[in-house]
Write a protein that holds these residues in place. Sequence first.
Motif, PDB file in Angstrom:
ATOM      1  N   LEU A  31       0.814  -1.217   0.000  1.00 47.00           N
ATOM      2  CA  LEU A  31       0.000   0.000   0.000  1.00 47.00           C
ATOM      3  C   LEU A  31       0.847   1.267   0.000  1.00 47.00           C
ATOM      4  O   LEU A  31       0.503   2.249  -0.656  1.00 47.00           O
ATOM      5  CB  LEU A  31      -0.980  -0.011   1.177  1.00 47.00           C
ATOM      6  CG  LEU A  31      -1.974  -1.164   1.157  1.00 47.00           C
ATOM      7  CD1 LEU A  31      -2.855  -1.138   2.404  1.00 47.00           C
ATOM      8  CD2 LEU A  31      -2.824  -1.140  -0.107  1.00 47.00           C
ATOM      9  N   LYS A  47     -11.371  -4.308  -5.257  1.00 46.61           N
ATOM     10  CA  LYS A  47     -11.591  -5.217  -4.127  1.00 46.61           C
ATOM     11  C   LYS A  47     -12.730  -6.158  -4.506  1.00 46.61           C
ATOM     12  O   LYS A  47     -13.819  -5.710  -4.843  1.00 46.61           O
ATOM     13  CB  LYS A  47     -11.939  -4.424  -2.873  1.00 46.61           C
ATOM     14  CG  LYS A  47     -10.777  -3.623  -2.335  1.00 46.61           C
ATOM     15  CD  LYS A  47     -11.178  -2.708  -1.196  1.00 46.61           C
ATOM     16  CE  LYS A  47     -11.776  -3.433  -0.040  1.00 46.61           C
ATOM     17  NZ  LYS A  47     -12.150  -2.537   1.068  1.00 46.61           N
ATOM     18  N   VAL A  90      -6.475  -1.064   3.586  1.00 51.09           N
ATOM     19  CA  VAL A  90      -6.832  -0.178   2.469  1.00 51.09           C
ATOM     20  C   VAL A  90      -7.802   0.889   2.970  1.00 51.09           C
ATOM     21  O   VAL A  90      -7.640   2.077   2.686  1.00 51.09           O
ATOM     22  CB  VAL A  90      -7.460  -0.972   1.295  1.00 51.09           C
ATOM     23  CG1 VAL A  90      -8.144  -0.033   0.302  1.00 51.09           C
ATOM     24  CG2 VAL A  90      -6.402  -1.801   0.584  1.00 51.09           C
TER      25      VAL A  90
END
Length: 129
Positions: A31, A47, A90
């Motif tokens: 990330l 996702k 996330v």
Amino acid sequence: MGLFSKLFNNSTEIKEKKVLPWMALTEVSQLDNIKKKSSMKTQVIFKHSTRCGISRMVMNQFTDAYHLTENDLDLYYLDLISYREVSNEVGIKFQVMHESPQLLIIKNGVVVLHTSHGAINHVDLNRFL
């Protein structure tokens, strides 16, 4: 006859499955790199819940409509069932509430657009190149 031939297509023609330039998002450490790379190139995270029929349908529609290359943007695939910790991070790192399926577009370190479910397929990714 036309309706039945469409419903019960006896054609032996096999449609070749389209493959996108997915990069697997499997580590929280990725990330920071995504955030950093977003200053030079648009980063996109898809996702996906492998247990959800709606998520599968949206992903198939997204795949069918996708026409960009790895030169245009970086496209990440996150199996949120297998990588729940990454999915949670996330949301924290990019300040978005979890949804599934969900598409996040990241530029200059921030999410410039996020959407979910059927709305994913209405996003014009060209706007973010």
